[in-house]
Design a protein around this motif. Sequence first.
Motif, short mmCIF file in Angstrom:
data_model
loop_
_atom_site.label_atom_id
_atom_site.label_comp_id
_atom_site.label_asym_id
_atom_site.label_seq_id
_atom_site.Cartn_x
_atom_site.Cartn_y
_atom_site.Cartn_z
N LEU A 52 17.25 -42.52 -11.81
CA LEU A 52 16.37 -41.38 -12.05
C LEU A 52 15.36 -41.93 -13.26
N LEU A 53 16.01 -42.62 -14.29
CA LEU A 53 15.12 -43.28 -15.47
C LEU A 53 14.07 -44.20 -14.83
N GLU A 54 14.63 -45.11 -13.92
CA GLU A 54 13.85 -46.10 -13.32
C GLU A 54 12.58 -45.55 -12.63
N VAL A 55 12.77 -44.48 -11.95
CA VAL A 55 11.70 -43.77 -11.03
C VAL A 55 10.72 -43.06 -12.05
N ILE A 56 11.43 -42.42 -12.99
CA ILE A 56 10.42 -41.83 -14.19
C ILE A 56 9.60 -42.89 -14.90
N GLN A 57 10.34 -43.90 -15.31
CA GLN A 57 9.52 -44.75 -16.09
C GLN A 57 8.51 -45.63 -15.04
N ALA A 58 8.84 -45.90 -13.83
CA ALA A 58 7.95 -46.37 -12.84
C ALA A 58 6.61 -45.73 -12.85
N CYS A 59 6.77 -44.30 -12.61
CA CYS A 59 5.71 -43.46 -12.55
C CYS A 59 5.08 -43.37 -13.70
N ALA A 60 5.72 -43.13 -14.82
CA ALA A 60 4.82 -43.21 -16.13
C ALA A 60 4.11 -44.41 -16.33
N LYS A 62 2.65 -46.52 -14.15
CA LYS A 62 1.83 -46.51 -13.20
C LYS A 62 0.64 -45.69 -13.71
N GLU A 63 0.90 -44.41 -14.31
CA GLU A 63 0.03 -43.26 -14.75
C GLU A 63 -0.44 -43.68 -16.09
N VAL A 98 17.34 -35.27 -16.73
CA VAL A 98 17.08 -35.90 -18.12
C VAL A 98 15.83 -35.14 -18.58
N LYS A 99 15.99 -34.89 -20.14
CA LYS A 99 14.67 -34.16 -20.53
C LYS A 99 13.92 -35.19 -21.22
N ILE A 100 12.63 -35.11 -20.93
CA ILE A 100 11.59 -36.18 -21.24
C ILE A 100 10.76 -35.52 -22.19
N THR A 101 10.28 -36.29 -23.34
CA THR A 101 9.46 -35.89 -24.34
C THR A 101 8.20 -36.59 -24.21
N LEU A 102 6.94 -35.90 -24.11
CA LEU A 102 5.50 -36.79 -24.10
C LEU A 102 4.74 -36.16 -25.23
N ASN A 103 4.27 -37.02 -25.99
CA ASN A 103 3.32 -36.58 -27.20
C ASN A 103 1.86 -37.23 -26.93
N GLY A 104 0.95 -36.49 -27.13
CA GLY A 104 -0.37 -36.84 -27.14
C GLY A 104 -0.85 -37.28 -25.80
N VAL A 105 -0.31 -36.88 -24.54
CA VAL A 105 -0.77 -37.29 -23.52
C VAL A 105 -1.92 -36.75 -22.86
N LYS A 106 -2.68 -37.25 -22.22
CA LYS A 106 -4.08 -36.83 -21.70
C LYS A 106 -3.62 -35.88 -20.39
N GLU A 107 -4.27 -34.62 -20.32
CA GLU A 107 -4.06 -33.70 -19.26
C GLU A 107 -4.01 -34.38 -17.76
N GLN A 108 -5.12 -35.11 -17.57
CA GLN A 108 -5.25 -35.78 -16.47
C GLN A 108 -4.12 -36.67 -15.87
N LEU A 110 -1.07 -36.74 -17.21
CA LEU A 110 0.07 -36.10 -17.07
C LEU A 110 0.51 -35.33 -15.76
N PHE A 111 -0.67 -34.85 -15.16
CA PHE A 111 -0.66 -34.16 -13.85
C PHE A 111 -0.56 -35.15 -12.87
N ALA A 112 -1.18 -36.15 -12.94
CA ALA A 112 -1.10 -37.43 -11.92
C ALA A 112 0.18 -37.81 -11.95
N TRP A 113 0.85 -37.96 -13.17
CA TRP A 113 2.30 -38.46 -13.32
C TRP A 113 3.04 -37.47 -12.71
N MET A 114 2.86 -36.35 -12.89
CA MET A 114 3.90 -35.04 -12.30
C MET A 114 3.85 -35.04 -10.80
N PHE A 115 2.42 -35.26 -10.29
CA PHE A 115 2.27 -35.35 -8.86
C PHE A 115 2.97 -36.53 -8.11
#
Length: 165
Positions: A52-60, A62-63, A98-108, A110-115
């Motif tokens: 799960l952490l690998e996938v989250i970090q890879a997407c983060a 990339k975006e 896992v709970k992820i904290t994101l600070n000062g991330v641009k909306e675009q 963030l939503f690209a990462w979530m998608f």
Amino acid sequence: YTSLSDQNPKLRKRVADMTKNIAQGAEWQGRSDWAESNVPGFGSLEEARSKLLEVIQACATKENVTITGKEFIEQAKPIAALDGSTIEQAGYFDKATVKITLNGVKEQQLFAWMFALQEPKSFLGITRFQMEPANQNKTVNCEVEVTQFYRQRDPVAPNKLTKAN
């Protein structure tokens, strides 16, 4: 005769409902077969968390999203019954969250990462999302809980053997 005649519309509706349910049975069986063939399998909760952490970090990466905090969420403990036994909260899937904290991330971003993070075959989804605006231009601070649903592989099942030339 009149009472039997009055029951005919009710019986016709009941037969129609039964026919509809039988027709939907094949559709639901297909969905069940899809889930069985696509659900990921992990040997342990730790393995699921690691993936799960690998996938989250890879997407983060990339975006271009920077993760500022990670915290594993423990699963709920079994509920104790009045007689001293425990009531298992068994579900169809096991899960790692896992709970992820994101600070000062641009909306675009963030939503690209979530998608990018969520797709049906990964059985991975955002199960909690809390966002608040930051003071800078179109940036946000947020907490996101990401959950990996999976099936625990049988630890006594032998691994598949392959032949190497």
